[in-house]
Design an enzyme around this catalytic site. Structure first.
Site, PDB file in Angstrom:
ATOM      1  CD  GLU A 268     -12.023 -30.268  21.213  1.00 12.38           C
ATOM      2  OE1 GLU A 268     -13.132 -30.792  21.009  1.00 12.38           O
ATOM      3  OE2 GLU A 268     -11.890 -29.081  21.593  1.00 12.38           O
ATOM      4  CG  ASP A 269     -11.473 -32.651  17.091  1.00 14.03           C
ATOM      5  OD1 ASP A 269     -11.558 -33.179  18.215  1.00 14.03           O
ATOM      6  OD2 ASP A 269     -12.359 -31.920  16.621  1.00 14.03           O
TER       7      ASP A 269
END
Length: 189
Positions: A66-67
């Site tokens: 996600e990051d």
């Protein structure tokens, strides 16, 4: 219970530390981001008494896709299908708006696997603790309270997963910003 797999856990920790190496938490203190997944792993082991190495590795890796620039394929190659699938269950689609991602987390929570629910509970608990201890600098009191309300909405969808984690979440939730001030005001009256 699965035996602790030190090799897997150190590999997951090293991988996550490398992937998050340039990231900081949003708080005023700008704490290195890796402290967040470490906090999840610590909460799982010491509070919830989780010894499943795949759950702990997932906690360490839960934000990598996600990051960071980590791909699901890379995660599967490095950690196998079980961990990559657990991380996938916990990964928001960053192409969506923030509000849509929040809405989908609430909707999707009941469909999480039991192991992903454990990591989700730890994540929400650690996030609340972070908002209490070192909130994002630009967050207003209202924004902090909305975050607490939303986190509760997500967790309420997966209650019955782990008593210890739910207790830790509820303890963090009880420290909701603004609540202490109301209690102090009542005591002064």
């Amino acid at each position: 219970m699965a035996q602790f797999d030190t090799n897997l856990l150190l590999k997951a920790l090293s991988f996550a530390a490398y992937k998050h190496r340039h990231q900081r938490r949003k708080g005023v203190k700008a704490i290195p981001y890796i402290n967040h997944p470490i906090a999840l792993a610590d909460l799982l082991v010491r509070t919830a008494h989780i010894s499943d190495p795949e759950i702990i590795a997932t906690a360490l890796l839960h934000d990598t896709v996600e990051d960071t620039k980590t791909t699901p394929k890379e995660l599967a190659r490095e950690f196998g299908p079980v961990i990559s699938q657990l991380v996938a269950e916990l990964t928001d689609d960053k192409k969506l708006t923030f509000e849509e991602r929040k809405r989908r987390q609430v909707e999707h929570a009941p469909s999480l696997s039991p192991r992903a629910r454990i990591v989700k509970l730890a994540d929400k608990t650690c996030n609340l603790r972070d908002v209490i201890q070192d909130p994002p600098a630009k967050w207003t009191l209202k924004r902090k309270q909305e975050y607490f309300d939303w986190a509760k909405e997500v967790v309420d969808k997966i209650r019955g997963t782990n008593v210890e984690l739910e207790k830790a979440f509820d303890e963090a939730l009880a420290r909701r910003p603004g609540k202490l001030n109301r209690n102090r005001k009542r005591a002064a009256d």
